[in-house]
Design an enzyme around this catalytic site. Structure first.
Site, PDB file in Angstrom:
ATOM      1  N   ASP A 234       0.803  -1.159   0.189  1.00 28.52           N
ATOM      2  CA  ASP A 234       0.527  -0.287  -0.043  1.00 28.52           C
ATOM      3  C   ASP A 234       0.809   1.245   0.058  1.00 28.52           C
ATOM      4  O   ASP A 234       2.348   1.230   0.557  1.00 28.52           O
ATOM      5  CB  ASP A 234      -0.575   0.376   1.425  1.00 28.52           C
ATOM      6  CG  ASP A 234      -2.214   0.677   1.305  1.00 28.52           C
ATOM      7  OD1 ASP A 234      -3.389  -0.042   1.335  1.00 28.52           O
ATOM      8  OD2 ASP A 234      -2.265   2.301   0.897  1.00 28.52           O
TER       9      ASP A 234
ATOM     10  N   TYR B  87     -13.581   7.851 -13.459  1.00 31.85           N
ATOM     11  CA  TYR B  87     -13.421   6.469 -12.855  1.00 31.85           C
ATOM     12  C   TYR B  87     -14.622   5.721 -13.626  1.00 31.85           C
ATOM     13  O   TYR B  87     -13.319   3.837 -13.215  1.00 31.85           O
ATOM     14  CB  TYR B  87     -14.591   6.374 -11.544  1.00 31.85           C
ATOM     15  CG  TYR B  87     -14.307   5.473 -10.342  1.00 31.85           C
ATOM     16  CD1 TYR B  87     -13.361   4.897  -9.468  1.00 31.85           C
ATOM     17  CD2 TYR B  87     -15.421   4.724 -10.444  1.00 31.85           C
ATOM     18  CE1 TYR B  87     -13.292   3.864  -8.498  1.00 31.85           C
ATOM     19  CE2 TYR B  87     -15.645   3.428  -9.581  1.00 31.85           C
ATOM     20  CZ  TYR B  87     -14.313   3.028  -8.671  1.00 31.85           C
ATOM     21  OH  TYR B  87     -14.377   2.071  -8.072  1.00 31.85           O
TER      22      TYR B  87
HETATM   23  P1  NAI Z   1     -10.370   1.885   0.555  1.00 31.00           P
HETATM   24  O1  NAI Z   1      -9.807   2.986   0.394  1.00 31.00           O
HETATM   25  O2  NAI Z   1     -10.256   1.335   1.403  1.00 31.00           O
HETATM   26  O3  NAI Z   1      -8.857   0.805   0.366  1.00 31.00           O
HETATM   27  C1  NAI Z   1      -7.640   1.020  -1.077  1.00 31.00           C
HETATM   28  C2  NAI Z   1      -6.671   1.486  -0.499  1.00 31.00           C
HETATM   29  O4  NAI Z   1      -6.374   1.468  -1.801  1.00 31.00           O
HETATM   30  C3  NAI Z   1      -6.384   1.841  -0.011  1.00 31.00           C
HETATM   31  O5  NAI Z   1      -5.358   1.530   1.122  1.00 31.00           O
HETATM   32  C4  NAI Z   1      -5.004   3.527  -0.776  1.00 31.00           C
HETATM   33  O6  NAI Z   1      -3.923   3.704   0.367  1.00 31.00           O
HETATM   34  C5  NAI Z   1      -4.085   1.947  -1.149  1.00 31.00           C
HETATM   35  N1  NAI Z   1      -3.800   3.246  -2.803  1.00 31.00           N
HETATM   36  C6  NAI Z   1      -4.555   3.718  -2.821  1.00 31.00           C
HETATM   37  N2  NAI Z   1      -3.745   4.284  -4.521  1.00 31.00           N
HETATM   38  C7  NAI Z   1      -2.943   4.109  -4.548  1.00 31.00           C
HETATM   39  C8  NAI Z   1      -1.783   4.066  -4.589  1.00 31.00           C
HETATM   40  N3  NAI Z   1      -1.536   4.779  -6.402  1.00 31.00           N
HETATM   41  N4  NAI Z   1      -0.656   2.654  -4.434  1.00 31.00           N
HETATM   42  C9  NAI Z   1      -0.703   2.004  -4.074  1.00 31.00           C
HETATM   43  N5  NAI Z   1      -1.650   1.933  -2.893  1.00 31.00           N
HETATM   44  C10 NAI Z   1      -2.903   2.555  -3.292  1.00 31.00           C
HETATM   45  O7  NAI Z   1     -11.215   1.209  -0.287  1.00 31.00           O
HETATM   46  P2  NAI Z   1     -12.162   0.380  -1.007  1.00 31.00           P
HETATM   47  O8  NAI Z   1     -13.097   0.284  -1.461  1.00 31.00           O
HETATM   48  O9  NAI Z   1     -11.608  -0.926  -0.614  1.00 31.00           O
HETATM   49  O10 NAI Z   1     -11.151  -0.513  -2.362  1.00 31.00           O
HETATM   50  C11 NAI Z   1     -10.578  -1.325  -3.250  1.00 31.00           C
HETATM   51  C12 NAI Z   1     -10.711  -1.715  -4.957  1.00 31.00           C
HETATM   52  O11 NAI Z   1     -12.097  -1.888  -4.764  1.00 31.00           O
HETATM   53  C13 NAI Z   1     -10.412   0.231  -5.432  1.00 31.00           C
HETATM   54  O12 NAI Z   1     -10.100  -0.168  -6.298  1.00 31.00           O
HETATM   55  C14 NAI Z   1     -11.631   0.123  -5.760  1.00 31.00           C
HETATM   56  O13 NAI Z   1     -12.056   1.486  -6.917  1.00 31.00           O
HETATM   57  C15 NAI Z   1     -12.864  -1.234  -5.815  1.00 31.00           C
HETATM   58  N6  NAI Z   1     -14.022  -0.387  -5.473  1.00 31.00           N
HETATM   59  C16 NAI Z   1     -14.683  -0.364  -4.293  1.00 31.00           C
HETATM   60  C17 NAI Z   1     -15.966  -0.314  -4.321  1.00 31.00           C
HETATM   61  C18 NAI Z   1     -17.106   0.105  -2.377  1.00 31.00           C
HETATM   62  O14 NAI Z   1     -17.528   0.644  -2.957  1.00 31.00           O
HETATM   63  N7  NAI Z   1     -15.477   0.236  -2.034  1.00 31.00           N
HETATM   64  C19 NAI Z   1     -16.798  -0.819  -5.794  1.00 31.00           C
HETATM   65  C20 NAI Z   1     -16.129  -1.373  -6.788  1.00 31.00           C
HETATM   66  C21 NAI Z   1     -14.459  -1.357  -7.079  1.00 31.00           C
END
Ligand code: NAI
Length: 255
Positions: A38, A162
């Protein structure tokens, strides 16, 4: 009883957050040795601590998925520690509010916001695959799961870049599935609906009632419910599955 990922080594990007963290815990439960990557190093450390407390084996990696050299170094670290990368979960991502684009229609997005969104959510996935695939070819196979979204399948208002990025992720997934089938590498995507993580807090505060009215289950999903699909896709139980995009969305896409 042994788990379905016993003996495998895995890399999870975005492992410091909701879906990535839940998947790290599920992978460890199923017997995989993990690298939790991360860009927020402390968040990755916290996930590793949870995995280790649950009896799993994990290491922390810090790095930005938009930085090709950093991604290459991450994969080299996994290979140095565990000898191979059997399973990769390319999951790091950001939402519109994180690039100052919350609530903005297509023409209102700033150039920099669009570029950053594509950089993390699309190019970041490609960079991970670019560096994972040579290792998987060299070791004789592997599995990749990319995090898509329902936003990779339909349009969503005020989520322009997005949606474009997630449609792109599904395109990358299908293309790589074709290109590397002969290398014993399966490439799939999971498409979550609205999941309870930091990413959705802002949207749900603004439009939660309206959004939940469109979800047949009438509730958000839990990160653990996405993790189960990722575990399965990464396991040998999904041995004939590649190029697929599985929705885990409480029925959203059935409407
Ligand atoms: P989250 O914000 O809890 O987790 C995302 C993680 O990615 C964070 O820990 C962040 O620090 C890390 N991150 C962000 N940019 C980064 C980078 N440039 N390099 C390395 N790490 C980075 O969000 P969530 O919901 O767990 O998201 C995970 C994935 O799921 C994402 O790809 C998101 O687009 C996708 N997603 C989430 C949905 C939701 O409803 N929460 C729905 C559909 C897809």
């Amino acid at each position: 009883m042994s788990g379905i990922l016993e003996g495998k080594s895995a890399l999870i990007t975005g492992g410091g957050g909701g879906i990535g963290r839940a998947t790290a815990l599920a992978f460890a439960r199923e017997g995989a040795r993990l690298a939790v990557a991360d860009f927020n190093e402390q968040a990755a450390r916290d996930t590793v601590a949870l995995v280790n407390a649950a009896g799993g084996q994990a290491m922390t990696l810090a790095g930005d998925v938009t930085d090709s050299a950093a991604v290459q170094a991450m994969i080299a670290s996994v290979v140095a520690a565990y000898g191979r990368v059997d399973c990769a979960f390319n999951n790091a991502g950001i939402a519109g509010f994180q690039v100052d684009a919350a609530g903005k229609r297509t023409h209102e997005w700033a150039d920099e916001s669009f570029d950053r969104m594509i950089g993390v959510n699309l190019k970041g996935v490609w960079l991970c695959m670019k560096h994972e695939l040579p290792q998987m070819i060299a070791q004789g196979g592997g599995t990749i799961v990319n995090t898509g979204s329902i936003a990779g399948l339909v349009g969503l208002r005020t989520s322009s870049a997005y949606v474009a990025a997630k449609h792109g992720v599904l395109g990358l997934t299908k293309t790589a599935a074709l290109e590397y089938a002969g290398d014993n590498i399966r490439v799939n995507a999971v498409c979550p609906g609205y999941i309870e993580t930091n990413m959705t807090v802002d949207t749900m505060r603004r439009r939660g009632t309206e959004i939940m009215a469109q979800v047949p289950f009438g509730r958000m999903g839990r990160p653990e419910e996405i993790a189960e699909m990722v575990v399965w896709l990464s396991s040998d139980r999904a041995s004939y599955v590649s190029g697929a995009c599985y929705n885990v969305d409480g029925g959203y896409m059935a409407v």
